[in-house]
Every structure is written in C-alpha cells, then in structure tokens.
Design an enzyme around this catalytic site. Structure first.
Site, PDB file in Angstrom:
ATOM      1  N   TYR A 133       1.222  -1.158   0.363  1.00  0.00           N
ATOM      2  CA  TYR A 133      -0.183  -0.465   0.197  1.00  0.00           C
ATOM      3  C   TYR A 133       0.715   1.082   0.066  1.00  0.00           C
ATOM      4  CZ  TYR A 133      -3.936   3.172   1.509  1.00  0.00           C
ATOM      5  OH  TYR A 133      -4.848   3.782   2.015  1.00  0.00           O
ATOM      6  N   LYS A 161      -1.645  -1.355  -4.358  1.00  0.00           N
ATOM      7  CA  LYS A 161      -2.037  -0.381  -4.674  1.00  0.00           C
ATOM      8  C   LYS A 161      -1.643   0.752  -4.316  1.00  0.00           C
ATOM      9  CE  LYS A 161      -5.593   2.160  -1.605  1.00  0.00           C
ATOM     10  NZ  LYS A 161      -6.921   2.457  -0.639  1.00  0.00           N
TER      11      LYS A 161
END
Length: 288
Positions: A133, A161
């Site tokens: 992330y 992400k």
C-alpha cells in the site's frame, strides 16, 4: 498465487453508539456482493483501522468472512512495531483471506533499504499474497521505483495499491508487469485502467458499485468510449465522497439509505453540514 483485479471496496466500519455495528457491516457486505464487486478490503484507511483495537479488527474480519468468501477478502495490516505486526499477522493467517494490504510504517519515515527489510520480513512470514500500500501522504515516506522493483521479486509480494501520485511510477510498474497495479486514488481509476492497470481499490465504490463494475467490464471488452462515459458519469460523485476527510461523506451517504448510523470514531468527525447537504441533493437527483 492470487491475482488481484477488478473493483475492491475498502469497507467502512459502521459504528453505533461507539461500538462496531456488526449487523450493519454484514448488510453492507451482502449489498456489495449483490452489486457484483470483485472483493472487499477490511480494516484499511476507509475502515478507520487506527481507531480500532487489534481485537476489534479481528472481530470485523470475522464478521465480514461470515458473508464474503475468503478469496474475496483482503485484510489490512499496519503498524510500526514488528512484534505487534507479527502477532496480528499470525492471527490473520488463521482466517481464510486472499491477501494482506500492508503500508509502509507511518510517521517514522524509514529509508528505502529499511522499507525493503520491513516488507521482506512481513512477506517472509506471510501465508497469503502481500499487496503493498503505497500512500506517502499518509505514511510520510515515498516508496521509490527501485525499492518496489526489488520487493516485486519476493514470491509473496504480488500487487500494489497505488496512491503514490506519480504517473511515471505507475507507468513503470504496469510496464514491468511484475505486480498487479490497483489504483488507490479514485479520480485516477480511468487513467490507470487505460494504461493497463488491473483494477482499483475505490472507497467511493460504496456508492453505485454496479457502475464501477460496469466500468471494469467495459475495459475488458475494450469499449473505451463507453468506459469514458461511465467514468465521467461517476466523477462528480467521486469528488463529493472526498469533499470531507474519508470516510465521512461516504458514511453519510450510506446512512441516507439506512445502512448504518452516520457515526465515526474520534479523531474523525462527521462531514460538515454543507457537505452533507450537497451529498443529499446529489443522491436525491441520482437515485438508483
């Protein structure tokens, strides 16, 4: 290894009088599955994970898994103390999840070699795929392309992400083809998919999720004209959902449907009345 693609919804965590509202959470999951989303992310930023105890996070995960098949569930795993991370990771590994969403340790701004060591230690222990992330405006540290390329060599690190805000980094990751690149900035979904990204983890897809699913389908059939129309139809709503700190506007919108109380945990506050009025007006005009 799992491949992550399509629309994944980073779930809000419903509250009622200060406690997690598990009934509302399960109802939300049922609704999203019926609308065709590819999966959900539990205890991410949108889920107010830092305001949940580790026990509450696992309870939320267990409640979601009662409704959503494990292969459609990614669990957030964040923190700055590796022993605590390991304990939480061990607990999550006892549940049937598809993967872990792991940000850089926040606030302390580690070096790039330290980031490699951090993610490698987590990935070495992982029993499921790890999704990086990359969200520097929350963690305080930008993950550089060389760092991500090094981590992509790990057999358990399979996706990212992408909230890095760098088109060059996004292009490079997609061109490399080593990680599934999922857009984490909702206003950039169309551009990421156009470049060859795998999908999106989109907080605003709580609202009109079937339209986000349609967008993915239109890209799969290479109907870019239709996809552009769908995205620009969603864009005003996307912008509205981020007109107050996430997830305030989203929770208010969901409360209008009776799905949950319009309640957040401190230090988060509900959206300002001015934002709520605009959201209410918009949804009244675009009722589905």
């Amino acid at each position: 290894m799992s491949s992550f693609s399509g629309i994944w919804v980073p779930l809000v965590t419903p509250f009622h009088q200060g406690e997690v509202d598990f009934t509302a959470l399960k109802s939300l999951c049922t609704r999203l599955l019926k609308r065709g989303v590819d999966g959900v992310v539990v205890c991410g930023t949108t889920g107010e994970a830092p305001m949940l105890t580790k026990e509450e996070q696992l309870q939320v995960l267990d409640a979601v898994l009662e409704i959503v098949p494990g292969h459609q569930v990614i669990m957030g795993l964040s923190g700055t103390h590796m022993p605590v991370i390991r304990d939480m990771q061990n607990a999550i590994s006892q549940r049937p999840v598809a993967g872990l969403l792991v940000p850089a340790p926040y606030y302390i701004r580690p070096s790039q070699p330290a980031l490699v060591a951090w993610f490698t230690e987590i990935a070495d222990q992982a029993t499921v795929p790890v999704m990086i992330y990359n969200i520097p405006y929350r963690t305080g540290v930008q993950m550089e392309i060389d760092t991500l390329r090094q981590l992509a060599k790990h057999p358990r690190i399979t996706a990212i992400k992408d909230c890095g805000g760098s088109i060059d980094l996004t292009l490079s990751l997609i061109a490399d083809g080593e990680l599934d690149v999922l857009c984490g900035e909702d206003v950039q979904i169309f551009s990421t998919l156009s470049l060859g990204g795998a999908g999106a983890i989109a907080a605003s897809s709580h609202i009109f999720p079937e339209e986000f699913v349609r967008l993915i389908r239109e890209f799969k059939t290479q109907d870019i004209v239709a996809a552009r129309k769908t995205f620009f139809g969603l864009l005003p709503m996307i912008r509205l959902m981020f007109s107050a700190p996430n997830p305030a506007a989203i929770k208010f919108a969901l409360s209008l449907d009776g799905l949950m109380a319009n309640e957040l945990r401190s230090p988060m506050l509900p959206a300002p009345e001015s934002v709520e009025q605009v959201v209410r007006d918009y949804l009244n005009q675009h009722a589905r």
